[in-house]
Design a protein around this motif. Structure first.
Motif, PDB file in Angstrom:
ATOM      1  N   LEU A 373     106.701  50.439  -9.816  1.00  0.00           N
ATOM      2  CA  LEU A 373     105.615  51.642 -10.532  1.00  0.00           C
ATOM      3  C   LEU A 373     106.442  52.295 -11.599  1.00  0.00           C
ATOM      4  O   LEU A 373     107.747  52.447 -11.415  1.00  0.00           O
ATOM      5  CB  LEU A 373     105.987  52.526  -9.259  1.00  0.00           C
ATOM      6  N   ASP A 376     103.502  57.784 -13.093  1.00  0.00           N
ATOM      7  CA  ASP A 376     102.306  57.983 -12.158  1.00  0.00           C
ATOM      8  C   ASP A 376     100.960  57.676 -12.764  1.00  0.00           C
ATOM      9  O   ASP A 376     100.249  57.274 -11.660  1.00  0.00           O
ATOM     10  CB  ASP A 376     102.320  59.637 -11.935  1.00  0.00           C
ATOM     11  N   SER A 378     100.364  54.786 -13.929  1.00  0.00           N
ATOM     12  CA  SER A 378     100.041  53.358 -13.431  1.00  0.00           C
ATOM     13  C   SER A 378      99.891  53.112 -11.919  1.00  0.00           C
ATOM     14  O   SER A 378      99.934  51.919 -11.663  1.00  0.00           O
ATOM     15  CB  SER A 378     100.932  52.500 -14.072  1.00  0.00           C
ATOM     16  N   LEU A 379      99.954  54.317 -11.154  1.00  0.00           N
ATOM     17  CA  LEU A 379      99.760  53.820  -9.789  1.00  0.00           C
ATOM     18  C   LEU A 379      98.397  53.357  -9.367  1.00  0.00           C
ATOM     19  O   LEU A 379      98.456  52.348  -8.528  1.00  0.00           O
ATOM     20  CB  LEU A 379      99.901  55.325  -8.998  1.00  0.00           C
ATOM     21  N   SER A 382      98.859  49.633  -9.895  1.00  0.00           N
ATOM     22  CA  SER A 382      99.639  49.113  -9.053  1.00  0.00           C
ATOM     23  C   SER A 382      99.033  48.929  -7.840  1.00  0.00           C
ATOM     24  O   SER A 382      99.036  47.571  -7.027  1.00  0.00           O
ATOM     25  CB  SER A 382     101.008  49.982  -8.706  1.00  0.00           C
ATOM     26  N   VAL A 398     104.083  48.414  -2.300  1.00  0.00           N
ATOM     27  CA  VAL A 398     103.913  49.123  -3.560  1.00  0.00           C
ATOM     28  C   VAL A 398     104.970  50.186  -3.615  1.00  0.00           C
ATOM     29  O   VAL A 398     105.211  51.192  -2.575  1.00  0.00           O
ATOM     30  CB  VAL A 398     102.560  49.640  -3.473  1.00  0.00           C
ATOM     31  N   GLN A 399     105.789  50.464  -4.845  1.00  0.00           N
ATOM     32  CA  GLN A 399     106.342  51.612  -4.941  1.00  0.00           C
ATOM     33  C   GLN A 399     105.364  52.566  -5.039  1.00  0.00           C
ATOM     34  O   GLN A 399     104.735  52.501  -6.168  1.00  0.00           O
ATOM     35  CB  GLN A 399     107.543  51.073  -6.247  1.00  0.00           C
ATOM     36  N   GLU A 401     106.286  55.977  -5.465  1.00  0.00           N
ATOM     37  CA  GLU A 401     106.635  57.233  -6.328  1.00  0.00           C
ATOM     38  C   GLU A 401     107.707  56.638  -7.394  1.00  0.00           C
ATOM     39  O   GLU A 401     108.452  55.796  -7.240  1.00  0.00           O
ATOM     40  CB  GLU A 401     107.459  58.219  -5.376  1.00  0.00           C
ATOM     41  N   PRO A 402     107.549  57.208  -8.560  1.00  0.00           N
ATOM     42  CA  PRO A 402     108.109  56.762  -9.772  1.00  0.00           C
ATOM     43  C   PRO A 402     109.720  56.984  -9.575  1.00  0.00           C
ATOM     44  O   PRO A 402     110.096  57.686  -8.628  1.00  0.00           O
ATOM     45  CB  PRO A 402     107.737  57.340 -10.893  1.00  0.00           C
ATOM     46  N   GLN A 408     114.480  50.350  -8.411  1.00  0.00           N
ATOM     47  CA  GLN A 408     113.517  49.464  -7.688  1.00  0.00           C
ATOM     48  C   GLN A 408     113.714  47.803  -7.604  1.00  0.00           C
ATOM     49  O   GLN A 408     113.616  47.382  -6.305  1.00  0.00           O
ATOM     50  CB  GLN A 408     112.158  49.632  -8.517  1.00  0.00           C
TER      51      GLN A 408
END
Lengths: 468, 468
Positions: A373, A376, A378-379, A382, A398-399, A401-402, A408
């Motif tokens: 990620l 935010d 681009s959530l 993702s 999926v990650q 939270e940034p 990561q």
């Protein structure tokens, strides 16, 4: 605050180890199914009267009894007056054989014989707490149960299953050691040891060969306790040292035994048939041998017996054992149910392999891709990428939270996740994503709609290489 | 002779049913892994002091205690002098949540947070024996555990997992019903019911709407026990009847609630975020709705709550439930561990589906091919054919003893084995085999070396059709 503790004598795994363990369980199950065995599961507890039909054995002294809160309360209330009679109603299974006997007897008329079943469940024994001894452990069993009779051919098939399982597990070269209880019994009878209890005692002495040496064993067997003639003792010592190397040698070793007596002859014929079919089943001759010292449970097995050793780790002992028995369920039914089966004690095997450094715990995760990620905004993007990967059968995290990108990557690397997928603004504009392949230390860009298929190709290749 | 019996309150399956059950377990596990959840298994028993931290609940009264034979003997010996103090050392787990709490607290420093875990194991409750109530049953759980905090985003991901699992299980249309405990709490506070115990009592009355009707509930809530004003009662009755139809309607329903008070506003904001991400995760809007009557365990859940209904069988009740909680393991650690999770009680669900006739038990077997045996002379040949099929990943059984061909076909048909492979003398001479496809009622001849690949193609097609 209560200190969180696992009960003693339990092997509890961290997720990375659990993944490795689960892969082994899956491999065993896949091979059992490959040979047409059907799944059975039985409850963790049985009625005590069902479980404890044989009295006095070591196993029974290790049984765990189960009582519901209600029963316990009643027992306490009754205590003041008189000690409670009898055993608690339920007990945890200590193997999968007694539950199988109960299952087959109970459902006899709903099953088709020969009945091939596999059962992979945990069993419970109140062992003294000790390194490498477990109170809860997995058994992975197969058995073929016949009604009235069961061809020796199945003994060969079981050997082929052992070979398939351990080839597929990929934990090193192994040898399946074969013997036959009739052959043993006939041989000992020919040496004048005809009583089966006496045979067991002789075998126990013979077991001391490694530790105490041949002279000690010879003296004991010729001494007052056994009183065997010197030439009989020599023949016994020669017999239990028989190991074959290769198929032709195994047949030759059987030939030299001759026809001695009918029991011996029967055992020889059975082993010969097993060896012959094992070849037809495509088991390489390096994978099996005769070992006339193998006895297994003397009161239970009646024909073929198996043990399996890792060639490089004989000290681990047998990793898969079993054999042929005459009657599975005599305690529960009048039907005669002969069978043949094996058991793999996976918990102990896993522990031993880990102790020997053969399980790294650094294998790949069950998670194959992490969608990183960037921010935010681009959530949603993702999540959409992850959705496509999952739809293609790729296990994807999926990650949510940034976080710094370096963190990561670090997370994926430590967790054993192979691919990290990134979609920055630039890539999004191009309809592309960047993939970091952590196992190959490569990075490549791929069109969004081709992402899933390109990762699948990579994963298939890796799977093919690993022989899975 | 002992009558073979399964203990009461147990669902034990015949092999055909076990195959169907195992397919469901595999489907659930596959989907859990698809979303990046990691496997965890815990022992069947925990230390009693660990398991029974909360006192007095319904669950605790149903706990099974475990005692080893040794402990039992000691207890009996001690009985004469004084009643044994305290509880037995071990107890069977009654859910997977308490073991998870213990696991996470015990291994806290070896885990990475947020920690996504799945756990598929059996749990034990001393339920009163009753149709459809089981004392041993599977729970299939996932949870995401955060440290100190956990984004609401995970609440949306969990909903996507529910959707993936039940789509893949293929047991009919379903609806995931959503609510939020903060939204509920805020709403009830605004109606003058601020005490959480009081809220629980009001909800219990509201639960009687279906059975007793609105007038009865209205009277009770306005009566001496509650003393709520008529307009508040009306608002409550309107509130708990809220169901959204479609995504836009769900958002609209949230909008009409307004900002009432901070707690309500927080709940509304959380639900809004969940709805928004669920869309990004590709969950179709027909699969979820708001249902403001859903409360779940009032003392446990603190945010999002889920229930799942089969659209055609609402009487089955919720087949997958869960929600968000503030602190998983307060009994074992000072760390704050918020989480969100769900549970599928597969044993009960399977039983209900079977009762409803939705599980035929006549599905295909896990065995895909039977190599028929024409006569003893062709056994080695049959074994060779089987070896090739297995090497290609096809689960294959061999007819090991000669039998009338009609019987062999009958057996395969009853067992749900799709292909019967025959190699008579003629075919052998041509290097071919005949395949009977029992599901298509077709027969074809194929070259030996093409047998495995041609069956694989057929099986892949069937799998694709079944959506597996």
């Amino acid at each position: 605050m209560i200190k969180p503790r696992t009960p003693p004598g339990i092997m509890e795994l961290l997720p990375r180890e659990q993944i490795a363990f689960q892969r082994m369980l899956d491999t065993i199950r896949r091979n059992y199914e490959r040979f047409g065995f059907l799944p059975v599961e039985t409850p963790v507890f049985e009625l005590s009267e069902t479980l404890l039909t044989k009295s006095g054995g070591e196993t029974e002294r290790q049984v765990y009894f189960v009582q519901s809160t209600g029963a316990l309360a009643n027992a306490k209330a009754a205590e003041a007056e008189a000690p409670a009679e009898g055993l608690p109603e339920l007990a945890l299974r200590f193997d999968l054989t007694v539950p199988l006997a109960r299952y087959v007897a109970e459902h006899e008329h709903e099953l088709t014989f020969p009945f091939r079943r596999y059962q992979i469940q945990r069993v419970y024994r109140g062992e003294r707490a000790q390194r490498g001894r477990f109170r809860e452990f997995y058994q992975c069993d197969i058995d073929v149960i016949g009604k009235d009779g069961l061809s020796t051919r199945f003994d060969a098939e079981i050997l082929a299953v052992i070979h398939a399982v351990f080839s597929d597990l990929g934990i090193g070269e192994f040898t399946i050691q074969l013997n036959n209880r009739k052959l043993m019994r006939g041989f000992f009878e020919a040496q004048g040891v005809s009583d089966s209890e006496q045979q067991a005692l002789v075998l126990r002495e013979v077991d001391k060969l490694d530790k105490r040496g041949a002279d000690y064993v010879r003296e004991t067997l010729q001494g007052p306790d056994f009183g065997l003639p010197a030439d009989a003792v020599q023949r016994i010592l020669d017999f239990v040292e028989v190991r074959s190397t290769g198929h032709a040698d195994a047949i030759a070793k059987l030939d030299t035994l001759g026809q001695g007596n009918p029991t011996l002859a029967e055992g020889v014929a059975e082993l010969r048939e097993v060896l012959q079919l094992v070849q037809a089943l495509g088991v390489p001759e390096s994978a099996y041998c005769l070992n006339f010292s193998i006895a297994r449970g003397l009161d239970y097995y009646t024909g073929t017996v198996y043990e399996t050793q890792l060639d490089a780790y004989p000290q681990i002992g047998s990793i898969c054992s079993g054999g042929r028995y005459d009657n599975l369920a005599s305690h529960y039914t009048k039907s005669k149910l002969p069978g043949v089966g094996i058991s793999i004690g996976l918990t102990r095997l896993f522990w031993q392999l880990r102790e020997a450094g053969l399980i790294a715990g650094s294998d790949e995760s069950s998670v194959q891709a992490l969608v990183a990620l960037m921010d935010d905004a681009s959530l949603a993007d993702s999540l959409d990428i992850a959705r496509r990967l999952r739809a293609a059968g790729i296990n994807t995290e999926v990650q949510m939270e940034p976080r710094k990108l370096a963190k990561q990557f670090q997370y994926a690397s430590r967790a054993g996740i192979r691919f990290v997928v990134l979609a920055g603004e630039d890539e999004r504009a191009r309809g592309a994503v960047t993939v970091k392949d952590l196992s190959r230390e490569q990075q490549f860009e791929v069109k969004r709609e081709e992402l899933a298929s390109s990762l699948k190709v990579e994963l298939e290749q890796a799977r093919a290489l690993a022989g899975r």
